[in-house]
Design a protein around this motif. Structure first.
Motif, mmCIF file in Angstrom:
data_model
loop_
_atom_site.group_PDB
_atom_site.id
_atom_site.type_symbol
_atom_site.label_atom_id
_atom_site.label_comp_id
_atom_site.label_asym_id
_atom_site.label_seq_id
_atom_site.Cartn_x
_atom_site.Cartn_y
_atom_site.Cartn_z
ATOM 1 N N TRP A 38 0.826 -1.208 0.000
ATOM 2 C CA TRP A 38 0.000 0.000 0.000
ATOM 3 C C TRP A 38 0.859 1.256 0.000
ATOM 4 O O TRP A 38 0.592 2.199 -0.753
ATOM 5 C CB TRP A 38 -0.918 0.006 1.231
ATOM 6 C CG TRP A 38 -1.601 1.324 1.416
ATOM 7 C CD1 TRP A 38 -2.650 1.827 0.711
ATOM 8 C CD2 TRP A 38 -1.233 2.344 2.375
ATOM 9 N NE1 TRP A 38 -2.977 3.088 1.165
ATOM 10 C CE2 TRP A 38 -2.119 3.435 2.175
ATOM 11 C CE3 TRP A 38 -0.256 2.432 3.364
ATOM 12 C CZ2 TRP A 38 -2.058 4.597 2.946
ATOM 13 C CZ3 TRP A 38 -0.189 3.587 4.121
ATOM 14 C CH2 TRP A 38 -1.079 4.649 3.911
ATOM 15 N N TRP A 39 1.902 1.287 0.838
ATOM 16 C CA TRP A 39 2.732 2.489 0.945
ATOM 17 C C TRP A 39 3.490 2.751 -0.355
ATOM 18 O O TRP A 39 3.653 3.907 -0.759
ATOM 19 C CB TRP A 39 3.706 2.355 2.109
ATOM 20 C CG TRP A 39 4.429 3.626 2.435
ATOM 21 C CD1 TRP A 39 5.687 3.993 2.030
ATOM 22 C CD2 TRP A 39 3.929 4.712 3.218
ATOM 23 N NE1 TRP A 39 6.006 5.234 2.526
ATOM 24 C CE2 TRP A 39 4.948 5.697 3.260
ATOM 25 C CE3 TRP A 39 2.734 4.937 3.903
ATOM 26 C CZ2 TRP A 39 4.787 6.894 3.949
ATOM 27 C CZ3 TRP A 39 2.585 6.134 4.595
ATOM 28 C CH2 TRP A 39 3.603 7.094 4.603
ATOM 29 N N GLY A 40 3.961 1.688 -1.000
ATOM 30 C CA GLY A 40 4.647 1.868 -2.270
ATOM 31 C C GLY A 40 3.720 2.447 -3.329
ATOM 32 O O GLY A 40 4.118 3.330 -4.112
ATOM 33 N N TRP A 41 2.465 1.953 -3.365
ATOM 34 C CA TRP A 41 1.484 2.501 -4.308
ATOM 35 C C TRP A 41 1.208 3.957 -3.991
ATOM 36 O O TRP A 41 1.150 4.805 -4.887
ATOM 37 C CB TRP A 41 0.193 1.687 -4.220
ATOM 38 C CG TRP A 41 -0.949 2.273 -4.994
ATOM 39 C CD1 TRP A 41 -1.190 2.141 -6.332
ATOM 40 C CD2 TRP A 41 -2.009 3.101 -4.472
ATOM 41 N NE1 TRP A 41 -2.326 2.830 -6.693
ATOM 42 C CE2 TRP A 41 -2.853 3.435 -5.568
ATOM 43 C CE3 TRP A 41 -2.322 3.586 -3.209
ATOM 44 C CZ2 TRP A 41 -3.986 4.221 -5.420
ATOM 45 C CZ3 TRP A 41 -3.446 4.381 -3.053
ATOM 46 C CH2 TRP A 41 -4.261 4.688 -4.146
ATOM 47 N N ARG A 42 1.051 4.278 -2.708
ATOM 48 C CA ARG A 42 0.788 5.661 -2.289
ATOM 49 C C ARG A 42 1.961 6.569 -2.653
ATOM 50 O O ARG A 42 1.767 7.680 -3.169
ATOM 51 C CB ARG A 42 0.537 5.711 -0.782
ATOM 52 C CG ARG A 42 0.391 7.112 -0.210
ATOM 53 C CD ARG A 42 0.313 7.063 1.314
ATOM 54 N NE ARG A 42 0.210 8.402 1.893
ATOM 55 C CZ ARG A 42 1.238 9.194 2.137
ATOM 56 N NH1 ARG A 42 2.476 8.772 1.844
ATOM 57 N NH2 ARG A 42 1.056 10.389 2.670
ATOM 58 N N THR A 43 3.175 6.095 -2.411
ATOM 59 C CA THR A 43 4.354 6.900 -2.693
ATOM 60 C C THR A 43 4.486 7.197 -4.180
ATOM 61 O O THR A 43 4.859 8.316 -4.575
ATOM 62 C CB THR A 43 5.615 6.177 -2.184
ATOM 63 O OG1 THR A 43 5.496 5.945 -0.775
ATOM 64 C CG2 THR A 43 6.864 6.997 -2.456
ATOM 65 N N SER A 44 4.170 6.215 -5.010
ATOM 66 C CA SER A 44 4.290 6.410 -6.457
ATOM 67 C C SER A 44 3.338 7.478 -6.977
ATOM 68 O O SER A 44 3.562 8.034 -8.061
ATOM 69 C CB SER A 44 4.033 5.088 -7.184
ATOM 70 O OG SER A 44 2.677 4.692 -7.051
ATOM 71 N N PRO A 47 3.414 13.755 -5.778
ATOM 72 C CA PRO A 47 4.188 14.615 -6.681
ATOM 73 C C PRO A 47 5.643 14.700 -6.217
ATOM 74 O O PRO A 47 5.958 14.501 -5.034
ATOM 75 C CB PRO A 47 3.485 15.976 -6.558
ATOM 76 C CG PRO A 47 2.821 15.944 -5.214
ATOM 77 C CD PRO A 47 2.422 14.513 -4.982
ATOM 78 N N VAL A 48 6.515 14.984 -7.157
ATOM 79 C CA VAL A 48 7.936 15.109 -6.833
ATOM 80 C C VAL A 48 8.124 16.235 -5.815
ATOM 81 O O VAL A 48 7.573 17.326 -5.965
ATOM 82 C CB VAL A 48 8.757 15.390 -8.103
ATOM 83 C CG1 VAL A 48 10.223 15.629 -7.748
ATOM 84 C CG2 VAL A 48 8.626 14.234 -9.078
ATOM 85 N N GLY A 49 8.894 15.937 -4.762
ATOM 86 C CA GLY A 49 9.115 16.935 -3.726
ATOM 87 C C GLY A 49 9.527 16.301 -2.422
ATOM 88 O O GLY A 49 9.844 15.100 -2.354
ATOM 89 N N GLY A 50 9.496 17.093 -1.381
ATOM 90 C CA GLY A 50 9.945 16.623 -0.073
ATOM 91 C C GLY A 50 9.094 15.497 0.480
ATOM 92 O O GLY A 50 9.620 14.557 1.095
ATOM 93 N N ASP A 51 7.772 15.560 0.284
ATOM 94 C CA ASP A 51 6.898 14.503 0.798
ATOM 95 C C ASP A 51 7.203 13.166 0.146
ATOM 96 O O ASP A 51 7.191 12.120 0.811
ATOM 97 C CB ASP A 51 5.428 14.878 0.561
ATOM 98 C CG ASP A 51 4.965 16.024 1.443
ATOM 99 O OD1 ASP A 51 5.647 16.299 2.444
ATOM 100 O OD2 ASP A 51 3.931 16.642 1.120
#
Length: 210
Positions: A38-44, A47-51
């Protein structure tokens, strides 16, 4: 020490149940893999940036934890075998169960190792740590940029293949466990889930016992 651990584990395996250590490994890995997918899907999708960078750090830390636990679990299984239960009866189901277990172990290693390879090749700005304990990148900095990009590409392909393999294996594994419990009414699922009791083979559903 190994002899004492085996004697302690036999108190559980003689009852066709996994030891508390084996049960803890199993359900902890299940929770971590579910979170990582789930976290990998969320991370993908960030948007590009600090988060996104922070999310990758969390993803990497949990990946390294999975790698560490997978290695420890493999060592545990080598020295402390699991119980012999109904899943070990001769036949195709037993072979399928053992192949599934080997596939899971392969994916437990392939997922974090490929992620480690990706970050070590082209994402060295993402710091690696096992929840506070420093973890080094793979020693790839001496390679040419072209070679590192090629390694990153191979590692990313392996990572995605391992993700899809896990997405296919998990429902198959869960479905087989439920089938063993509710249809075959054997001791496979209760052996890993101590809160469950083995069902009566001649229960009200009339399902056949193996």
């Amino acid at each position: 020490m190994i002899r004492r651990l085996r004697a302690w584990a036999r108190l559980h395996t003689d009852e066709k149940r996994y030891s508390p250590v084996g049960v803890t490994f199993h359900w902890t890995m299940a929770a971590l893999i579910t979170f990582q997918l789930w976290w990998g899907w969320r991370t993908s999708r960030l948007p590009v940036g600090g988060d996104k960078l922070d999310a990758y750090e969390i993803h990497a830390a949990f990946g390294l934890l999975i790698l560490t636990l997978a290695l420890l679990r493999m060592v545990w299984r080598i020295f402390i075998p699991g119980p012999v239960n109904d899943a070990d009866k001769p036949g195709w189901q037993s072979k399928a169960a053992h192949l599934t277990h080997f596939a899971f172990y392969a994916l437990f290693l392939a997922l974090p190792l490929s992620g480690w390879g990706m970050l070590s090749a082209t994402g060295r700005d993402v710091p690696l740590s096992l929840f506070g304990l420093p973890w080094p990148h793979l020693p790839l900095e001496g390679l040419s940029q072209e070679t590192r990009w090629r390694i990153e590409e191979w590692a990313e392909t392996l990572h995605w293949l391992a993700i899809w393999g896990m997405l296919l294996l998990i429902p198959a594994h869960v479905g087989a466990a439920l089938k063993h419990y509710f249809w075959d009414r054997d001791d496979v699922l209760p052996g890993m889930a101590p809160v469950l009791d083995e069902l009566d083979p001649d229960g009200p559903t009339g399902s056949p016992s193996r």
